[in-house]
Design a protein around this motif. Structure first.
Motif, mmCIF file in Angstrom:
data_model
loop_
_atom_site.group_PDB
_atom_site.id
_atom_site.type_symbol
_atom_site.label_atom_id
_atom_site.label_comp_id
_atom_site.label_asym_id
_atom_site.label_seq_id
_atom_site.Cartn_x
_atom_site.Cartn_y
_atom_site.Cartn_z
ATOM 1 N N LEU A 1 43.719 52.891 47.495
ATOM 2 C CA LEU A 1 42.389 52.521 47.011
ATOM 3 C C LEU A 1 42.422 51.072 46.542
ATOM 4 C CD1 LEU A 1 41.699 55.638 44.750
ATOM 5 C CD2 LEU A 1 40.868 55.302 47.076
ATOM 6 N N VAL A 2 41.251 50.521 46.276
ATOM 7 C CA VAL A 2 41.147 49.204 45.654
ATOM 8 C C VAL A 2 40.301 49.325 44.390
ATOM 9 C CG1 VAL A 2 41.539 47.788 47.698
ATOM 10 C CG2 VAL A 2 39.228 48.626 47.201
ATOM 11 N N GLU A 3 40.529 48.417 43.471
ATOM 12 C CA GLU A 3 39.837 48.444 42.179
ATOM 13 C C GLU A 3 39.850 47.060 41.564
ATOM 14 O OE1 GLU A 3 42.393 49.423 38.591
ATOM 15 O OE2 GLU A 3 43.254 50.796 40.075
ATOM 16 N N THR A 4 39.095 46.915 40.480
ATOM 17 C CA THR A 4 39.146 45.670 39.716
ATOM 18 C C THR A 4 39.875 45.816 38.385
ATOM 19 O OG1 THR A 4 36.993 46.137 38.700
ATOM 20 C CG2 THR A 4 37.018 44.733 40.692
ATOM 21 N N ASP A 5 39.736 46.962 37.723
ATOM 22 C CA ASP A 5 40.118 47.108 36.311
ATOM 23 C C ASP A 5 39.337 46.111 35.460
ATOM 24 O OD1 ASP A 5 41.338 48.384 34.205
ATOM 25 O OD2 ASP A 5 43.274 47.383 34.421
ATOM 26 N N ALA A 6 38.155 45.733 35.942
ATOM 27 C CA ALA A 6 37.301 44.788 35.223
ATOM 28 C C ALA A 6 36.997 45.312 33.822
ATOM 29 C CB ALA A 6 35.993 44.586 36.000
ATOM 30 N N PRO A 7 36.975 44.397 32.852
ATOM 31 C CA PRO A 7 36.896 42.936 32.961
ATOM 32 C C PRO A 7 38.242 42.216 33.030
ATOM 33 C CG PRO A 7 36.678 43.564 30.671
ATOM 34 C CD PRO A 7 36.792 44.854 31.460
ATOM 35 N N TYR A 8 39.318 42.941 33.265
ATOM 36 C CA TYR A 8 40.642 42.332 33.285
ATOM 37 C C TYR A 8 41.077 41.985 34.703
ATOM 38 C CZ TYR A 8 40.558 44.657 28.749
ATOM 39 O OH TYR A 8 40.196 45.088 27.498
ATOM 40 N N LEU A 9 42.103 41.136 34.803
ATOM 41 C CA LEU A 9 42.875 40.917 36.036
ATOM 42 C C LEU A 9 42.022 40.443 37.206
ATOM 43 C CD1 LEU A 9 45.045 44.158 35.758
ATOM 44 C CD2 LEU A 9 45.674 41.821 35.073
ATOM 45 N N ALA A 10 41.187 39.459 36.966
ATOM 46 C CA ALA A 10 40.379 38.912 38.063
ATOM 47 C C ALA A 10 41.283 38.370 39.161
ATOM 48 C CB ALA A 10 39.471 37.800 37.547
ATOM 49 N N VAL B 1 42.565 36.119 42.461
ATOM 50 C CA VAL B 1 42.358 34.791 43.021
ATOM 51 C C VAL B 1 41.186 34.895 44.004
ATOM 52 C CG1 VAL B 1 43.434 33.009 44.465
ATOM 53 C CG2 VAL B 1 44.828 34.275 42.775
ATOM 54 N N PRO B 2 40.178 34.025 43.973
ATOM 55 C CA PRO B 2 40.122 32.719 43.318
ATOM 56 C C PRO B 2 39.451 32.713 41.944
ATOM 57 C CG PRO B 2 38.275 32.928 44.811
ATOM 58 C CD PRO B 2 39.038 34.221 44.902
ATOM 59 N N HIS B 3 39.293 33.855 41.322
ATOM 60 C CA HIS B 3 38.606 33.937 40.025
ATOM 61 C C HIS B 3 39.577 34.157 38.869
ATOM 62 C CE1 HIS B 3 34.665 34.059 41.960
ATOM 63 N NE2 HIS B 3 35.151 34.947 42.800
ATOM 64 N N ARG B 4 40.878 34.018 39.113
ATOM 65 C CA ARG B 4 41.858 34.295 38.072
ATOM 66 C C ARG B 4 41.570 33.458 36.826
ATOM 67 N NH1 ARG B 4 48.523 34.570 38.476
ATOM 68 N NH2 ARG B 4 48.755 35.652 36.483
ATOM 69 N N GLY B 5 41.645 34.120 35.683
ATOM 70 C CA GLY B 5 41.345 33.464 34.418
ATOM 71 C C GLY B 5 39.921 33.691 33.952
ATOM 72 N N GLN B 6 39.062 34.170 34.854
ATOM 73 C CA GLN B 6 37.697 34.493 34.488
ATOM 74 C C GLN B 6 37.604 35.972 34.103
ATOM 75 O OE1 GLN B 6 34.948 33.418 37.639
ATOM 76 N NE2 GLN B 6 36.193 31.659 38.260
ATOM 77 N N SER B 7 36.457 36.343 33.554
ATOM 78 C CA SER B 7 36.190 37.759 33.336
ATOM 79 C C SER B 7 35.978 38.419 34.690
ATOM 80 C CB SER B 7 34.949 37.929 32.461
ATOM 81 O OG SER B 7 34.662 39.300 32.260
ATOM 82 N N ASN B 8 36.669 39.516 34.930
ATOM 83 C CA ASN B 8 36.583 40.217 36.210
ATOM 84 C C ASN B 8 35.323 41.082 36.241
ATOM 85 O OD1 ASN B 8 37.394 41.021 38.734
ATOM 86 N ND2 ASN B 8 39.152 42.208 38.043
ATOM 87 N N GLU B 9 34.845 41.383 37.441
ATOM 88 C CA GLU B 9 33.704 42.283 37.596
ATOM 89 C C GLU B 9 33.785 42.947 38.967
ATOM 90 O OE1 GLU B 9 29.847 39.962 38.799
ATOM 91 O OE2 GLU B 9 30.713 38.965 37.037
ATOM 92 N N PRO B 10 33.074 44.073 39.158
ATOM 93 C CA PRO B 10 33.217 44.852 40.390
ATOM 94 C C PRO B 10 33.007 44.061 41.673
ATOM 95 C CG PRO B 10 32.132 46.178 38.742
ATOM 96 C CD PRO B 10 32.274 44.806 38.140
ATOM 97 N N ALA B 11 32.142 43.058 41.673
ATOM 98 C CA ALA B 11 31.921 42.271 42.893
ATOM 99 C C ALA B 11 33.209 41.656 43.409
ATOM 100 C CB ALA B 11 30.884 41.176 42.634
ATOM 101 N N PHE B 12 34.157 41.381 42.503
ATOM 102 C CA PHE B 12 35.382 40.685 42.894
ATOM 103 C C PHE B 12 36.378 41.595 43.611
ATOM 104 C CE2 PHE B 12 34.908 37.533 39.087
ATOM 105 C CZ PHE B 12 33.782 36.992 39.694
ATOM 106 N N VAL B 13 36.099 42.896 43.677
ATOM 107 C CA VAL B 13 37.014 43.785 44.394
ATOM 108 C C VAL B 13 37.105 43.388 45.870
ATOM 109 C CG1 VAL B 13 35.411 45.613 45.144
ATOM 110 C CG2 VAL B 13 37.757 46.191 44.527
#
Length: 259
Positions: free
Chosen positions: A200-209, A211-223
């Motif tokens: 499966l794939v996941e975000t664990d948002a708001p953590y672990l964004a 690349v290329p969003h590393r360091g930002q708040s993570n969100e489901p779109a980034f999966v």
């Protein structure tokens, strides 16, 4: 078509702009997501999010960091709360020896109670495992030996041995944005090894964004970025990863098909 199998829409970083988060996810082709419970005592708020948004399901469980503060939560409580139509999983529960935010005995007690609930309900257990490969592998072997239950090792950070153990026991493995990090070669090796019907794939948002969003708040779109990296690692197209992970999601989270 992608599904974020693990995020935390109740956490402040996402709750402050939840409508925007969900809109950006839709625009990115994310068809659904599971907002994961970390405190059973706060399940009402988790459940409410899933009731308000058709693309969101939820789980019920106690994160290992909180295990000692929810020892009053019994297996029967998890079973009862999980009967809600929008609740499609037990967890997240597990053991985390990296932070050790709760006594290890409390973490194991909580995990085994959640395993029992997964076995009783048939709902998949979302497992958090960090810096505890040997212990987690042993618990999984012991518990599956007492009766099978569906499970996924979420946000996989373990080694090849734990992955092989989990797969041999019928489990699934979920990859987060960590797989895009430079120092994550072992996780990429696991990704190459996992069968097409078990990941499966996941975000664990708001953590672990990723690349290329590393360091930002993570969100489901980034999966989507995680899925693109998985596709490159496995030598397939993004569309194929979408088809495989969506099929795997509905096979594991069977209740999502009717809720």
């Amino acid at each position: 078509m992608l599904i974020d199998s693990h995020c935390h829409l109740d956490f402040p970083e996402l709750a402050a702009d939840r409508d925007g988060v969900l809109a950006r996810a839709r625009d990115a082709g994310i068809d659904g997501m599971v907002t994961i419970c970390t405190w059973v005592d706060k399940f009402d708020s988790i459940r409410a999010i899933s009731e308000e948004h058709a693309e969101v399901w939820c789980s019920v469980g106690t994160h290992p960091h909180n295990a000692d503060q929810e020892l009053h939560i019994e297996t029967a409580d998890l079973v009862r709360l999980s009967a809600h139509p929008r609740c499609i999983a037990i967890g997240e529960a597990g053991i985390d020896f990296f932070y050790d935010n709760a006594p290890r005995a409390a973490q194991e007690t909580g995990l085994r109670r959640h395993i029992a609930a997964a076995r009783i309900t048939g709902l998949p257990l979302v497992i958090h495992s960090r810096s505890a490969d040997e212990e987690m592998g042993q618990i999984l072997e012991e518990e599956v030996g007492q009766g099978p239950f569906p499970f996924v090792l979420h946000c996989y950070t373990g080694g090849l041995d734990l992955a092989r153990t989990a797969l041999a026991l019928g489990g699934y493995i979920s990859f987060s944005g960590i797989i895009t990090f430079k120092n994550a070669e072992t996780i990429r090796e696991v990704c190459r090894m996992v069968p097409a019907d078990r990941y499966l794939v996941e975000t664990d948002a708001p953590y672990l964004a990723p690349v290329p969003h590393r360091g930002q708040s993570n969100e489901p779109a980034f999966v989507r970025h995680t899925a693109e990296t998985v596709a490159a690692i496995r030598g397939v197209s993004l569309a194929e990863v979408g088809v495989e992970t969506t099929a795997n999601f509905y096979r594991l989270f069977r209740k999502a098909q009717s809720s």
